[in-house]
Every structure is written in structure tokens, then in C-alpha cells.
Design a protein around this motif. Structure first.
Motif, PDB file in Angstrom:
ATOM      1  N   LEU A  13       0.821  -1.214   0.000  1.00 10.97           N
ATOM      2  CA  LEU A  13       0.000   0.000   0.000  1.00 10.97           C
ATOM      3  C   LEU A  13       0.851   1.257   0.000  1.00 10.97           C
ATOM      4  O   LEU A  13       0.674   2.139  -0.840  1.00 10.97           O
ATOM      5  CB  LEU A  13      -0.947   0.019   1.195  1.00 10.97           C
ATOM      6  CG  LEU A  13      -1.741   1.313   1.377  1.00 10.97           C
ATOM      7  CD1 LEU A  13      -2.701   1.520   0.215  1.00 10.97           C
ATOM      8  CD2 LEU A  13      -2.482   1.308   2.692  1.00 10.97           C
ATOM      9  N   TYR A  16       2.901   1.702  -3.254  1.00  7.34           N
ATOM     10  CA  TYR A  16       2.036   2.175  -4.340  1.00  7.34           C
ATOM     11  C   TYR A  16       1.622   3.627  -4.123  1.00  7.34           C
ATOM     12  O   TYR A  16       1.460   4.379  -5.077  1.00  7.34           O
ATOM     13  CB  TYR A  16       0.783   1.316  -4.452  1.00  7.34           C
ATOM     14  CG  TYR A  16       0.943  -0.008  -5.144  1.00  7.34           C
ATOM     15  CD1 TYR A  16       2.151  -0.421  -5.676  1.00  7.34           C
ATOM     16  CD2 TYR A  16      -0.144  -0.859  -5.270  1.00  7.34           C
ATOM     17  CE1 TYR A  16       2.281  -1.643  -6.298  1.00  7.34           C
ATOM     18  CE2 TYR A  16      -0.027  -2.089  -5.898  1.00  7.34           C
ATOM     19  CZ  TYR A  16       1.193  -2.475  -6.416  1.00  7.34           C
ATOM     20  OH  TYR A  16       1.304  -3.688  -7.039  1.00  7.34           O
ATOM     21  N   ALA A  17       1.420   4.018  -2.877  1.00  8.88           N
ATOM     22  CA  ALA A  17       0.951   5.370  -2.571  1.00  8.88           C
ATOM     23  C   ALA A  17       1.934   6.437  -3.038  1.00  8.88           C
ATOM     24  O   ALA A  17       1.524   7.544  -3.376  1.00  8.88           O
ATOM     25  CB  ALA A  17       0.699   5.503  -1.069  1.00  8.88           C
ATOM     26  N   PHE A  20       0.894   6.400  -6.904  1.00  8.89           N
ATOM     27  CA  PHE A  20      -0.503   6.418  -7.327  1.00  8.89           C
ATOM     28  C   PHE A  20      -1.447   7.121  -6.357  1.00  8.89           C
ATOM     29  O   PHE A  20      -2.647   7.159  -6.613  1.00  8.89           O
ATOM     30  CB  PHE A  20      -0.993   4.980  -7.548  1.00  8.89           C
ATOM     31  CG  PHE A  20      -0.160   4.206  -8.522  1.00  8.89           C
ATOM     32  CD1 PHE A  20      -0.134   4.557  -9.856  1.00  8.89           C
ATOM     33  CD2 PHE A  20       0.608   3.137  -8.096  1.00  8.89           C
ATOM     34  CE1 PHE A  20       0.630   3.850 -10.764  1.00  8.89           C
ATOM     35  CE2 PHE A  20       1.379   2.415  -8.980  1.00  8.89           C
ATOM     36  CZ  PHE A  20       1.389   2.781 -10.320  1.00  8.89           C
ATOM     37  N   ALA A  24      -3.856   3.819  -4.820  1.00  6.92           N
ATOM     38  CA  ALA A  24      -3.133   2.714  -4.182  1.00  6.92           C
ATOM     39  C   ALA A  24      -4.077   1.853  -3.344  1.00  6.92           C
ATOM     40  O   ALA A  24      -3.832   0.657  -3.180  1.00  6.92           O
ATOM     41  CB  ALA A  24      -2.006   3.257  -3.307  1.00  6.92           C
ATOM     42  N   LEU A  27      -5.412  -0.528  -5.883  1.00  5.55           N
ATOM     43  CA  LEU A  27      -4.340  -1.306  -6.513  1.00  5.55           C
ATOM     44  C   LEU A  27      -3.809  -2.406  -5.597  1.00  5.55           C
ATOM     45  O   LEU A  27      -3.524  -3.508  -6.052  1.00  5.55           O
ATOM     46  CB  LEU A  27      -3.211  -0.389  -6.960  1.00  5.55           C
ATOM     47  CG  LEU A  27      -3.547   0.523  -8.132  1.00  5.55           C
ATOM     48  CD1 LEU A  27      -2.425   1.528  -8.346  1.00  5.55           C
ATOM     49  CD2 LEU A  27      -3.803  -0.289  -9.384  1.00  5.55           C
ATOM     50  N   GLN A  28      -3.659  -2.146  -4.332  1.00  7.93           N
ATOM     51  CA  GLN A  28      -3.153  -3.194  -3.439  1.00  7.93           C
ATOM     52  C   GLN A  28      -4.231  -4.204  -3.113  1.00  7.93           C
ATOM     53  O   GLN A  28      -3.943  -5.313  -2.693  1.00  7.93           O
ATOM     54  CB  GLN A  28      -2.516  -2.617  -2.182  1.00  7.93           C
ATOM     55  CG  GLN A  28      -3.442  -2.116  -1.125  1.00  7.93           C
ATOM     56  CD  GLN A  28      -4.134  -3.197  -0.347  1.00  7.93           C
ATOM     57  OE1 GLN A  28      -3.565  -4.206   0.013  1.00  7.93           O
ATOM     58  NE2 GLN A  28      -5.396  -2.982  -0.096  1.00  7.93           N
ATOM     59  N   SER A  55      -7.320  -1.171   3.694  1.00 10.08           N
ATOM     60  CA  SER A  55      -6.400  -0.208   3.085  1.00 10.08           C
ATOM     61  C   SER A  55      -6.737   1.210   3.507  1.00 10.08           C
ATOM     62  O   SER A  55      -5.857   2.006   3.803  1.00 10.08           O
ATOM     63  CB  SER A  55      -6.460  -0.286   1.561  1.00 10.08           C
ATOM     64  OG  SER A  55      -6.070  -1.542   1.131  1.00 10.08           O
ATOM     65  N   TRP A  59      -4.346   3.688   5.421  1.00 11.95           N
ATOM     66  CA  TRP A  59      -4.055   4.977   4.775  1.00 11.95           C
ATOM     67  C   TRP A  59      -4.323   6.122   5.743  1.00 11.95           C
ATOM     68  O   TRP A  59      -3.515   7.036   5.878  1.00 11.95           O
ATOM     69  CB  TRP A  59      -4.942   5.096   3.532  1.00 11.95           C
ATOM     70  CG  TRP A  59      -4.847   6.377   2.793  1.00 11.95           C
ATOM     71  CD1 TRP A  59      -5.565   7.512   3.017  1.00 11.95           C
ATOM     72  CD2 TRP A  59      -3.995   6.671   1.689  1.00 11.95           C
ATOM     73  NE1 TRP A  59      -5.226   8.473   2.126  1.00 11.95           N
ATOM     74  CE2 TRP A  59      -4.259   7.988   1.298  1.00 11.95           C
ATOM     75  CE3 TRP A  59      -3.047   5.926   0.987  1.00 11.95           C
ATOM     76  CZ2 TRP A  59      -3.606   8.586   0.233  1.00 11.95           C
ATOM     77  CZ3 TRP A  59      -2.408   6.537  -0.074  1.00 11.95           C
ATOM     78  CH2 TRP A  59      -2.675   7.844  -0.440  1.00 11.95           C
TER      79      TRP A  59
END
Length: 88
Positions: A13, A16-17, A20, A24, A27-28, A55, A59
């Protein structure tokens, strides 16, 4: 489960963050759901919702620890309910 949450909500996560941003979260969730394939169908289905939800928690808190605690609680609760429903 600590390793599972660290991998998906900690490492993937937040990696990717960087590229993206909020995307993210989705995506994860894809590899998370793929990792649930072969488990009971209902569990795999709820992994779609749970993957995004866990997620989002990670986040917002900037930590995978809360996702781990929620995941652990849900899994433990379901095991206890299943054991009570089918004693013996």
C-alpha cells in the motif's frame, strides 16, 4: 496475520501510494483478493470489500497495525461463531 497485513497494508500500500496516491487503495486490493482465491467463496468475495476497507484504515492511520487488529478480530469472531454453530 501480522505478516499478511504488513505485506499488503504496510509494504504494498505505502509503496504504491508514492506513485498512485489514493488509487493505491484499490491497486493493493487486487493482489489481496487474488491471495484469497481457493478459500471459501464468501471469504474471497468479502476480501474485495475488506481489502479496500483495511487499506483505507491503514491509509488514514498511516499504520498497518489497526488493519491487523481489525482483521484479527473479524477472523477470530468468525471462527468462534463457526465453532458455536457446529459443536463437537
Amino acid at each position: 496475520m501480522v505478516g499478511w497485513e504488513f505485506l499488503f497494508r504496510g509494504w504494498i500500500l505505502f509503496a504504491y501510494a508514492r506513485w498512485f496516491s489514493p488509487e493505491a487503495l484499490w491497486l493493493q486490493s487486487v493482489p489481496f483478493v487474488i491471495a484469497h482465491i481457493g478459500k471459501p467463496e464468501l471469504e474471497t468475495f468479502f476480501a474485495i470489500i475488506g481489502g479496500f476497507g483495511f487499506s483505507w484504515v491503514a491509509w488514514r492511520t498511516r499504520s498497518f497495525v489497526w488493519s491487523f487488529l481489525i482483521h484479527w478480530f473479524v477472523a477470530t469472531f468468525l471462527i468462534l461463531v463457526a465453532a458455536a454453530a457446529h459443536p463437537g
